[in-house]
Motif scaffolding. Structure first.
Motif, PDB file in Angstrom:
ATOM      1  N   GLU A   1     -12.295   1.224  14.011  1.00 41.82           N
ATOM      2  CA  GLU A   1     -11.375   1.985  13.674  1.00 41.82           C
ATOM      3  C   GLU A   1     -10.130   1.543  13.051  1.00 41.82           C
ATOM      4  OE1 GLU A   1     -10.016   3.543  17.645  1.00 41.82           O
ATOM      5  OE2 GLU A   1     -12.070   3.589  18.275  1.00 41.82           O
ATOM      6  N   PHE A   2      -9.557   2.139  11.978  1.00 38.80           N
ATOM      7  CA  PHE A   2      -8.342   1.683  11.089  1.00 38.80           C
ATOM      8  C   PHE A   2      -7.447   2.724  11.103  1.00 38.80           C
ATOM      9  CE2 PHE A   2      -6.328   0.471   7.087  1.00 38.80           C
ATOM     10  CZ  PHE A   2      -6.278  -0.915   7.302  1.00 38.80           C
ATOM     11  N   TYR A   3      -6.137   2.506  11.372  1.00 37.49           N
ATOM     12  CA  TYR A   3      -4.940   3.190  11.552  1.00 37.49           C
ATOM     13  C   TYR A   3      -3.730   2.792  10.883  1.00 37.49           C
ATOM     14  CZ  TYR A   3      -8.066   5.147  15.584  1.00 37.49           C
ATOM     15  OH  TYR A   3      -8.749   5.793  15.962  1.00 37.49           O
ATOM     16  N   VAL A   4      -2.951   3.587   9.724  1.00 34.57           N
ATOM     17  CA  VAL A   4      -1.769   2.978   9.265  1.00 34.57           C
ATOM     18  C   VAL A   4      -1.080   4.215   9.308  1.00 34.57           C
ATOM     19  CG1 VAL A   4      -0.663   2.130   7.098  1.00 34.57           C
ATOM     20  CG2 VAL A   4      -3.117   1.422   7.891  1.00 34.57           C
ATOM     21  N   TYR A   5       0.244   4.092   9.934  1.00 35.37           N
ATOM     22  CA  TYR A   5       1.139   5.327   9.983  1.00 35.37           C
ATOM     23  C   TYR A   5       2.295   4.566   9.838  1.00 35.37           C
ATOM     24  CZ  TYR A   5      -2.447   7.238  13.230  1.00 35.37           C
ATOM     25  OH  TYR A   5      -3.586   7.580  13.754  1.00 35.37           O
ATOM     26  N   ASN A   6       3.235   5.817   8.753  1.00 35.43           N
ATOM     27  CA  ASN A   6       4.668   5.467   8.555  1.00 35.43           C
ATOM     28  C   ASN A   6       4.899   4.167   8.066  1.00 35.43           C
ATOM     29  OD1 ASN A   6       4.957   8.032   9.690  1.00 35.43           O
ATOM     30  ND2 ASN A   6       4.923   7.109  11.775  1.00 35.43           N
ATOM     31  N   CYS A   7       4.183   3.801   7.110  1.00 34.50           N
ATOM     32  CA  CYS A   7       4.609   2.449   6.326  1.00 34.50           C
ATOM     33  C   CYS A   7       5.051   2.523   4.870  1.00 34.50           C
ATOM     34  CB  CYS A   7       3.439   1.636   6.244  1.00 34.50           C
ATOM     35  SG  CYS A   7       2.879   0.709   8.102  1.00 34.50           S
ATOM     36  N   ASP A   8       6.447   2.769   4.779  1.00 36.52           N
ATOM     37  CA  ASP A   8       7.010   3.328   3.371  1.00 36.52           C
ATOM     38  C   ASP A   8       6.668   2.242   2.375  1.00 36.52           C
ATOM     39  OD1 ASP A   8       7.647   5.705   4.634  1.00 36.52           O
ATOM     40  OD2 ASP A   8       9.731   5.071   5.088  1.00 36.52           O
ATOM     41  N   GLY A   9       6.730   1.017   2.409  1.00 35.88           N
ATOM     42  CA  GLY A   9       6.413   0.131   1.537  1.00 35.88           C
ATOM     43  C   GLY A   9       5.040  -0.151   1.255  1.00 35.88           C
ATOM     44  N   LEU A  10       4.119   0.199   1.908  1.00 40.06           N
ATOM     45  CA  LEU A  10       2.532   0.075   1.692  1.00 40.06           C
ATOM     46  C   LEU A  10       1.984   0.562   0.410  1.00 40.06           C
ATOM     47  CD1 LEU A  10       0.313  -1.517   3.369  1.00 40.06           C
ATOM     48  CD2 LEU A  10      -0.422   0.810   3.802  1.00 40.06           C
ATOM     49  N   GLU A  11       1.467  -0.553  -0.511  1.00 40.78           N
ATOM     50  CA  GLU A  11       0.937  -0.083  -1.732  1.00 40.78           C
ATOM     51  C   GLU A  11      -0.638   0.052  -1.867  1.00 40.78           C
ATOM     52  OE1 GLU A  11       2.581  -2.440  -4.648  1.00 40.78           O
ATOM     53  OE2 GLU A  11       4.862  -1.536  -4.378  1.00 40.78           O
ATOM     54  N   GLN A  12      -1.367  -0.692  -1.188  1.00 40.54           N
ATOM     55  CA  GLN A  12      -2.568  -0.927  -0.930  1.00 40.54           C
ATOM     56  C   GLN A  12      -2.921  -1.285   0.504  1.00 40.54           C
ATOM     57  OE1 GLN A  12      -4.475  -3.586  -4.088  1.00 40.54           O
ATOM     58  NE2 GLN A  12      -2.827  -3.065  -5.538  1.00 40.54           N
ATOM     59  N   VAL A  13      -4.016  -0.930   0.954  1.00 43.32           N
ATOM     60  CA  VAL A  13      -4.670  -1.411   2.362  1.00 43.32           C
ATOM     61  C   VAL A  13      -5.134  -2.725   2.189  1.00 43.32           C
ATOM     62  CG1 VAL A  13      -6.424  -0.856   3.872  1.00 43.32           C
ATOM     63  CG2 VAL A  13      -4.950   1.096   3.015  1.00 43.32           C
TER      64      VAL A  13
END
Length: 1354
Positions: free
Chosen positions: A838-850
Motif C-alpha cells: 500500500e502506498f499513500y501520499v496526501y497533501n504534499c504541495d512540494g512533491l514533484e516525483q514519487v
C-alpha cells in the motif's frame, strides 16, 4: 479588510442613498466613486469567500457535514461574483472610451453598480459562520464491511421479499426467521446495505439483541448512529432521549438481529406504529413464534442452500475445482452431510482444506458414523458438522497440545453471547485453567495460546473481530460447545441474566466451570453446596452485587476466579490455595488488610477499576506471582517504593493508569519479559534508567493506555515531549513500533540506535515533529510520516557513501502534509521494496516525483528493473506539483495492483513513465493491469493518456483527465485484448472481441470527457455488463450513444443512470437503423429490460430525442425517480418503433415517487398512444404544458395518478396539475394557520405554482401582510409581467374577498372565501376554523394566485 467592509455595510448603503438623491446627475458625476466602492466591496467579498472556502475544505477533510446556510452563502457569492465580473469588465471598457460620448452608458452602469454594491454588502454582513460544519453521524460499519452474502436461490428470494416489504407503505414490522447458522444476520446486513445505498431511509441502524440483551449498550450504539449524546444515565432516560431524537427523522430502518423472545422496543427508545409511521423494523430470530408475537405483518423464512448451491460454496472455501476425480466425489459427499447450512459448510470446508484423499475419506466416514447425534433436535445436523471440526483439532498435534486447543475453544464458550473477547484476557484466563501446563514461562504460554487461537480461527470455530485484537464465537458454535459440556466429566454451566437460583442447586457439584453473567441474584448465592470439581468461576453482577465471604469455602479446587461488579471481603479467598489466576474488575473490596499469602500458587493477579488505595506490601509473600496487572481509568495507582524489586518471580508487569512507578526499579526484575506502562513526563526525567531486556512491551508517554490493548509488538509511543529521549535509550535497541507525536528539539529519531536495533524496527509513525529528519531501517514494514515541515527527503546519502539501504520488508507507506518533500523515494530504495502493498501520499504541495528518476544513475550502478510485485493500493491526492509517479518498467512488476486513486494533481503528466519504445502504442502508454478492480482519476488535466488491459475492473471514476489525445490514430492491431483508454479519447473502452469484456464493471462515472464519442463500440455484440449497477456521465459533450442493443440487454443490475450535459447524445441505446447489418444486433429494442433501475436523471442533452424503448417500460418496476430537464429536442420518453394500432395496455410503475419533466419544448408524449400508465406511489409531479404534448395526467377517486394520450385537449394535465397544486395550497394555508415555519418554507421551495411568486417570500414577509396595499404592491408587478400590462391583480384579490376582511364573519367576502377554500379541498369544519383566523388576508392572496394561475394556463 473584509471584516471592516462587513461592519460598515449599512453606512455605505446609507451614504449611497443620500449622496445620489438626484439619480441621473449623481449616476453621471459620481460614477468614479460608485465604481471604486463597487470594486472595493467586490474585492472584500472575494477575500471573504476564500477564507470561508478554506474553513469548509478543512471541515470536509475532517468528515464534517457543511451547514446549509454556509453552502447557500457560498452559492450566492459564486453567483454574484460571476455576474459582477461582467460589470467590472464594463468599467474597464468605459475607461477606454471618451468621456462625453458615454454619459448614458455611465448612468446605466452606475445604477447597476449601486444595486450590486448593496447586495454584496448584505453578503458581507452575513458571512460570520461559527462553525461551518458539524460531525456527521455514523453510517454503520456492518453495512460497509458486509461481504459474506451468499447469492443463493433462497437468499435472493428472501432478499427480494424483504425489499418489497420494505417498500410497502403499510408494513412496518418484518420478521426473518430460520435455523441457526442459515445466514439470517448476513442477509439482514445485506438488506441494510441495499437500503442505505438506495437511500430508502434517512437512517439505517442494526444491533444485536441476544438471549440477554444489554439495553444500555444497544442504546449507546443507536445513539452513535444518530449523533446523540445522552444527558441522562438511566436506561429509561436514555430511551426517552432516543425516542425524541428518532421522532425527528422522517424515515428510519431498524434491524433487530437475533431476537429470542417478545421484547418491547420502546424500552430501548424506538417509536413504533402511530408514534412514528416512518419507522420500519426488520427482526431476525430462530423461532417463527417470535415473529408472530412481535406482530410482524410480513414473515419470511430463510432456508438452507440447495445441494448444488451448497457444493458451489463448499468447493470455493475448500479450494477445490470442478472435475472428475475420486477426491471430488468424496468431497461432494462431505458437503452433502452439511445439509446446506452455510455455517456448517464453511466450518467443515476450512477444516478439510488441503487434506489428502485419505483424510477426506476418513472425515466422510466419521460424519456418517456419528449416528448418536441424529436425535439432537433441529441442531443435530449442524452439531455433527461442528463435531468434525472440533475433533480435527487433534490432528497433527501431540496429545497434550490437542487437549489444550480444545480446552481453549471451550474456554471461549464461557464468555457471553456475541462478546468480543480480548486476546489478552484469554491468555490470562488460559493460564489460570492450566493450558499448556508443560510450558513454564508466561511468555511461552502466551505464544502457545496465540497459536491455538489462530488454529481455532482457521478451522472456523472462532472468528476474528474487526480490530484483530479480539476474537468472537458464533452463537451456533457457542451452543455446540455448551452441548459438548452438558454431559460427561467436564461439565459447564453458563447463564446470562440469571435472576433467581434453580431449585436443584445441589447438582452444582458436577460442574468444572460456571459462568454467570449479568446476574442479579449473587447476594443469594447458595450456601453449603459442594463445588468439589469447580476449577473455573466467572461471576459478573448486574450492578454491584454483594456476596458472602463464605461462598468460596467449598471451592478448594478453584484455579481461575474472575469477578466483575462484586462486593466481597478478601478474607473469603483464604481457602483458595490452588488459585492460579485472580481477576477483579469494578469490584469493591472489604477488609483490604486481609492477606493473600495463602494463595501459594497464584501466578496472575489482575485488578482493573477496583479501588485499592495502595498496593499491599504482602504481594511479596506471593512467591509464584508471575504477572501483575493494574489499571484504573480514574485513579492514580500508588506502588510503595522498593516493592517491585522484591517481586522476584515477576515476568509481566502491566500498569496502565497514572502511577508512581520508579522506572529505575524495573532493572531489578531479572525475569521481566513483558511490560505495559503509562509514563508521565515527570517519570521520564529520572536518571540512570536501565530497562530490562523485554521481549514485548507497550510504553506510552503522556497518553491513556487501553485496558486490554494487546502486546503484539514492542511498542514505544511518545507524545508532547520537548527534552532528550535518553531515558528510552535501552528500548531503542529492540523497539519494533515507534510512534512520536509533537516531539521537538530532536534532529535525529534515535541518536544511539545501533545496527541490531535497526534490524528489529518494523513500524514508524511520526507526526508534527518539527525538526526531525527521518532515517530508514531495513526491517520496516510500516512507515507513516505526517506533518513534518522540515522533511525534504526520506533518505539522503552522503557523497562518499555508495551502499543503499534495503527496504525489502516495507508493506505500507503513508506520507501526509510534508510540503518540503520533492521526491519520496529514490530509485535505489524503490528497487528494494519488493513487498510493498500500500502506498499513500496526501497533501504534499512540494512533491514533484514519487520516485526520483533524475538521481538514478548517481545512486546505483545496478541496472536491474524496478519491480513492486505485491503492490495492491496506490492513492495520491492533492499534490499540486507532482509530475511523475512510476516508470513503466515498474508497471511490469505490478500484477496484483487492485486500486489506484489520483486526485487533484494538476501538474501530473504521467503515472507510468515509459523507458522503452515497446511500452508505447502511438502516443499512448500500454499497460497490463490484470488485477485492477478500482481506478479513480480526478482533476489531472495534464495526464498523458495510457491504455490499460484490465478484465477485473469493478469501479471506474474519471473526471477531467487527459490532454485530448485521440485514440483513433492508433493501430488497433497493436492491442491483443480489450483495453481501457484512460484519457480524453474518442473511445473509453477499446473492444477487440474478448470473452465477456468488462463484465465485472459495477460502477462507472465519467466527467468532463469532451472528446469521448462512444464508451464502448460494441458492434460485434460481445460486451456484457451484467454487473453494472451505477452509470454517471457528466459533460461528455461529443458522446453520441451509450449502449448498443446487445449491450443494453445485459443491464439486468443497472440501478442508477445519470446523464447530464451530453450535448450531442442522440440516444441512450444505439438505434436499430444505426446498427450495422453485419453485426450481431440481436432482437429488437423492445426486448431490452431494466428490472433493477431505480433512479434516472437526464438533463441538458440537447440532441436527444427519446430515452428508452417502449418495450422496457414494463420492466421498470423498481423505478423511484425520473427527472428529465432541459433536453430541447426530446420528443418521447418511451420510443415507439412500431406505429401499428394497439389496444389500450396498462403499465404500472408501483414505486415511482418523483417525476419532473421541464425544459422539453418538443415533447410529444410521455405515455405513447394506446397505453395507460398508472403511478400508485407518486408523491411529486412537476410538468409544464408543451404545445406538441398529447399526454395528459389525471387523478382518480383514490388519489392515484394516471397518464394517457389522446384525452380531451389539456383537461387531463390540468386536472392532475390542479390536484397537485390544490394539495400544495392546502399545505401552505395549514402551515400559516398552525404557525409551522419549517413546513411553510419547505413547501415554498417546491414552486408548484410557477406563475405565483410564492418562492420569493419568507416567513417574516408573510407576517407583514396586514394591509391591502402591501399585498397589491408585492404581487402586482410580477403578475402583470406574466399576464400583460392590463392584468388587474387588485380586482382579482377583491373577487377573492380580501377587500372584505374588515367586515367580520358572515360578510360577502367570507362567503366567497369559503367557496374558494372548498375548491382546494378543505372540509367545512376546517374552513370555519380558517375563516375565524386573523391570517384571512394572506389566505385570500394564496387563493387569488390559484385563480390567476388557472386563468393563465387556460
Amino acid at each position: 479588510m473584509a471584516e471592516f467592509a462587513a461592519s460598515a455595510a449599512a453606512n455605505t448603503v446609507g451614504n449611497l442613498a443620500t449622496e445620489y438623491a438626484s439619480p441621473y446627475l449623481s449616476y453621471f458625476f459620481h460614477y468614479g466613486k460608485i465604481a471604486e466602492d463597487f470594486k472595493n466591496h467586490r474585492n472584500d467579498l472575494q477575500l471573504k469567500k476564500a477564507r470561508v472556502k478554506n474553513e469548509v475544505d478543512l471541515a470536509v477533510r475532517q468528515t464534517e457535514v457543511i451547514e446549509k446556510d454556509v453552502e447557500n452563502w457560498l452559492t450566492r457569492v459564486e453567483k454574484e461574483l460571476r455576474e459582477t465580473q461582467i460589470l467590472e469588465e464594463e468599467i474597464d471598457h468605459i475607461k477606454c472610451c471618451k468621456w462625453c460620448s458615454n454619459w448614458g452608458w455611465r448612468c446605466s452602469l452606475s445604477k447597476k453598480l449601486i444595486k450590486k454594491t448593496f447586495i454584496i454588502s448584505k453578503l458581507l454582513e452575513t458571512c460570520n459562520f461559527s462553525p461551518v460544519g458539524r460531525r456527521a453521524p455514523l453510517q454503520g460499519i456492518e453495512f460497509i464491511t458486509s461481504k459474506d452474502f451468499v447469492d443463493s436461490k433462497s437468499s435472493k428470494s428472501a432478499l427480494k421479499e424483504i425489499m418489497e416489504a420494505v417498500n410497502t407503505k403499510d408494513v412496518n414490522m418484518i420478521g426473518l426467521y430460520g435455523m441457526p447458522g442459515v445466514g439470517k444476520t448476513t442477509l439482514a446486513k445485506e438488506v441494510g446495505k441495499h437500503a442505505r445505498e438506495q437511500k430508502l431511509f434517512d437512517k439505517v441502524v442494526m444491533f444485536t439483541m441476544s438471549q440477554n440483551p444489554n439495553i444500555s449498550k444497544i442504546q449507546g450504539k443507536v445513539a452513535d448512529m444518530f449523533g446523540l449524546k445522552f444527558e441522562t444515565s438511566s436506561e429509561e432516560g436514555k430511551a426517552e432521549e432516543l425516542f425524541r431524537s428518532m421522532k425527528g427523522e422522517t424515515n428510519i430502518f431498524i434491524i433487530v438481529d437475533d431476537l429470542w423472545e417478545e421484547f418491547k422496543l420502546e424500552t430501548i427508545g424506538i417509536p413504533l406504529g402511530v408514534e412514528h409511521e416512518g419507522c420500519k423494523i426488520l427482526l431476525t430470530t430462530r423461532d417463527q413464534k417470535v415473529c408472530t408475537i412481535m406482530n410482524s405483518q410480513k414473515q419470511i423464512q430463510l432456508g438452507v442452500l440447495s445441494e448444488e448451491e451448497g457444493w458451489d460454496l463448499f468447493k470455493v472455501i475448500a479450494g477445490l475445482e470442478d472435475g472428475y476425480s475420486t477426491l471430488i466425489d468424496v468431497a461432494k459427499e462431505v458437503a452433502g452431510e452439511c445439509k446446506g447450512l452455510p455455517l456448517a459448510i464453511v466450518t467443515v470446508a476450512k477444516a478439510l482444506k488441503g487434506e489428502s484423499l485419505e483424510g477426506w475419506r476418513t472425515a466422510n466416514q466419521r460424519l456418517k458414523d456419528s449416528r448418536h447425534l441424529d436425535n439432537e433436535d433441529v441442531f443435530g445436523g449442524v452439531y455433527r458438522a461442528l463435531k468434525l471440526s472440533y475433533d480435527y483439532l487433534k490432528k497433527n498435534n501431540s496429545q497434550t497440545m490437542e487437549n489444550d486447543i480444545q480446552s481453549c475453544f471451550l474456554l471461549c464458550s464461557l464468555f457471553p453471547e456475541d462478546y468480543e473477547i480480548p486476546i489478552e484476557m484469554l491468555i490470562m484466563c488460559g493460564i489460570g485453567v492450566g493450558l499448556f501446563s508443560n510450558v513454564y514461562s508466561i511468555e511461552d504460554k502466551r505464544r502457545e495460546i496465540g497459536v491455538a487461537l489462530t488454529k481455532l480461527q482457521k478451522s472456523g470455530l472462532l472468528l476474528e473481530a474487526d480490530d484483530g485484537k479480539r476474537v468472537r464465537m458464533h452463537d451456533v458454535v457457542r451452543d455446540f460447545a455448551h452441548w459438548l459440556t452438558s454431559t460427561g466429566e467436564n461439565r459447564f454451566m453458563v447463564k446470562d441474566g440469571l435472576k433467581e437460583w434453580p431449585n436443584a442447586v445441589e447438582s452444582f457439584g458436577c460442574y468444572t466451570a460456571i459462568a454467570l453473567w449479568n446476574c442479579s441474584c449473587l447476594n443469594h448465592f447458595p450456601k453449603n453446596v459442594e463445588f468439589s470439581k469447580l476449577k473455573t468461576l466467572f461471576l459478573k453482577g448486574r450492578g454491584l452485587q454483594s456476596v458472602s465471604s463464605t461462598i468460596f469455602e467449598e471451592m478448594k479446587a478453584l484455579q481461575l476466579l474472575y469477578l466483575i461488579n462484586v462486593c466481597f471481603s478478601l478474607e473469603g479467598l483464604q481457602p483458595l490455595t490452588k488459585l492460579r489466576t485472580l481477576c477483579l474488575g469494578n469490584c469493591k473490596l472489604e477488609n483490604t488488610s486481609s492477606s493473600l499469602r495463602n494463595m501459594r500458587n497464584l501466578e496472575i493477579l489482575v485488578l482493573f477499576c477496583t479501588d485499592i488505595d495502595e498496593i499491599s506490601e504482602e504481594l511479596v509473600e506471593l512467591s509464584t506471582l508471575k504477572s501483575l496487572y493494574l489499571s484504573h481509568k480514574e485513579k492514580h495507582i500508588n506502588i510503595p517504593p522498593n516493592l517491585l524489586p522484591r517481586l522476584t518471580s515477576l515476568e509481566e508487569l502491566h500498569v496502565r493508569s497514572e502511577n508512581n512507578v520508579n522506572l529505575a526499579e524495573l532493572n531489578s526484575l531479572s525475569r521481566l519479559t513483558a511490560l505495559s506502562l503509562r509514563v508521565s513526563t515527570d517519570q521520564c526525567f529520572q536518571e540512570n534508567i536501565v530497562f530490562p531486556k523485554l521481549q514485548r512491551y507497550i510504553i506510552v508517554v503522556n497518553k491513556h493506555l487501553d485496558e486490554w490493548q494487546g502486546m503484539t509488538f514492542r511498542t514505544l509511543e511518545i507524545n508532547d515531549l520537548t527534552f532528550s529521549l535518553s531515558a528510552f535509550t535501552d528500548l531503542f535497541c529492540n523497539v519494533e513500533e515507534l510512534r512520536l507525536k509533537d516531539v521537538s528539539g530532536q534532529k535525529n529519531i534515535i541518536p544511539s540506535i545501533g545496527e541490531n536495533g535497526a534490524n528489529k524496527f518494523t513500524s514508524l509513525r511520526l507526526k508534527s515533529c518539527s525538526e526531525w529528519k527521518t532515517p530508514l531501517f531495513s526491517n520496516l514494514t510500516f512507515l507513516n510520516l505526517k506533518s513534518l515541515p522540515e522533511l525534504d527527503s526520506i533518505l539522503k546519502l552522503e557523497p562518499s557513501r555508495h551502499a543503499i539501504p534495503s527496504l525489502q520488508n516495507l508493506k505500507v507507506v503513508r506520507i501526509e502534509n510534508c510540503h518540503k518533500l520533492k521526491v519520496t523515494i529514490s530509485p535505489g530504495l524503490a528497487r528494494s521494496m519488493l513487498h510493498l502493498q500500500e502506498f499513500y501520499v496526501y497533501n504534499c504541495d512540494g512533491l514533484e516525483q514519487v520516485i526520483g528518476f533524475a538521481q538514478e544513475e548517481e545512486i546505483t550502478e545496478n541496472h536491474y528493473p524496478l519491480c513492486w510485485p505485491k503492490l495492491k493500493t496506490v492513492k495520491i491526492m492533492n499534490c499540486r506539483r507532482l509530475k511523475y509517479v512510476f516508470s513503466v518498467t515498474l508497471s511490469r512488476g505490478l500484477p496484483p495492483l487492485e486500486y489506484v486513486k489520483l486526485k487533484n494533481c494538476p501538474q501530473l503528466i504521467q503515472v507510468f513513465r515509459p523507458t522503452e519504445e515497446r511500452d508505447i502504442v502511438g502516443n499512448h502508454i500500454l499497460l497490463n493491469l490484470p488485477f485492477m478492480r478500482k481506478l479513480s482519476v480526478e482533476n489531472c488535466p495534464k495526464l498523458t493518456c495510457f491504455i490499460g488491459q484490465s478484465q477485473l475492473m469493478e469501479k471506474l471514476y474519471l473526471k477531467n483527465v487527459g490532454n485530448s489525445c485521440q485514440l483513433c490514430g492508433t493501430d488497433v492491431c497493436m492491442f491483443h485484448r480489450d483495453c481501457l483508454a484512460v484519457g480524453n479519447h474518442e473511445e473509453v473502452f477499446k473492444v477487440q472481441g474478448g470473452l465477456y469484456p468488462f463484465s465485472n464493471i459495477k460502477k462507472l462515472q465519467l466527467i468532463h470527457f469532451s472528446e469521448a464519442r462512444t464508451i464502448w463500440k460494441d458492434l460485434a455484440g460481445v460486451v456484457t455488463l451484467e454487473n453494472l449497477t451505477t452509470l454517471r456521465l457528466y459533460d461528455c459533450k461529443k458522446l453520441r450513444y451509450i449502449f448498443t442493443p446487445s449491450t443494453a440487454r445485459s443491464l439486468s443490475q443497472l440501478a442508477i443512470l445519470y446523464i447530464i450535459g451530453c450535448e450531442e447524445l442522440e440516444g441512450i441505446i444505439l438505434g436499430k437503423d444505426q446498427v450495422s447489418s453485419s453485426s450481431n444486433a440481436g432482437p429488437a429494442l423492445q426486448h431490452i429490460s431494466f428490472p433493477n433501475l431505480t433512479r434516472v436523471i437526464v438533463t441538458d442533452c440537447n440532441n436527444l430525442k427519446s430515452l428508452f424503448p417502449l418495450g422496457s417500460a414494463t420492466s421498470l418496476q423498481g423505478l423511484t425517480l425520473l427527472r428529465v430537464e432541459r433536453n430541447s429536442k426530446l420528443e418521447q420518453i418511451f420510443e415507439v418503433e412500431d406505429e401499428t394500432e394497439v389496444k389500450t395496455k396498462e403499465i404500472k410503475f408501483d414505486r415511482l415517487e418523483w417525476i419532473k419533466l421541464e425544459g422539453l419544448p418538443c415533447l410529444i408524449d410521455f405515455c405513447p398512444k394506446g397505453y395507460h400508465f398508472v403511478f400508485p406511489g407518486l408523491r411529486d409531479l412537476k410538468i409544464k404544458e408543451y404545445p406538441k404534448m398529447t399526454t395528459g395526467f389525471f387523478v382518480d377517486s383514490k388519489q392515484i395518478v394516471h397518464s394517457k394520450s389522446e384525452v380531451t385537449e389539456g383537461s387531463a394535465s390540468k386536472t392532475t396539475r390542479h390536484t397537485v397544486r390544490n394539495k400544495y395550497i392546502r399545505g401552505l394555508i395549514m402551515a400559516l394557520f398552525t404557525g409551522e415555519e419549517a413546513c411553510f418554507m419547505e413547501l415554498v421551495s417546491k414552486r408548484i405554482c410557477p406563475l405565483l411568486p410564492i418562492e420569493r417570500l419568507n416567513w417574516s414577509l408573510w407576517k407583514t401582510f396586514r394591509n391591502h396595499s402591501l399585498v397589491i404592491d408585492f404581487f402586482n408587478p410580477h403578475m402583470r409581467a406574466v399576464n400583460g400590462e392590463h392584468f388587474d391583480f387588485e380586482l382579482m384579490v377583491t373577487k377573492q374577498g380580501s377587500t372584505h376582511v374588515s367586515k367580520g364573519a358572515g360578510s360577502s367576502g367570507d362567503h366567497v372565501l369559503k367557496g374558494n377554500l372548498h375548491s382546494v379541498g378543505f372540509e367545512d369544519r376546517k374552513v370555519n376554523e380558517i375563516i375565524d383566523d386573523n391570517k384571512l388576508l394572506v389566505i385570500s392572496v394564496l387563493l387569488a394566485g390559484v385563480v390567476a394561475t388557472s386563468r393563465l394556463v387556460s
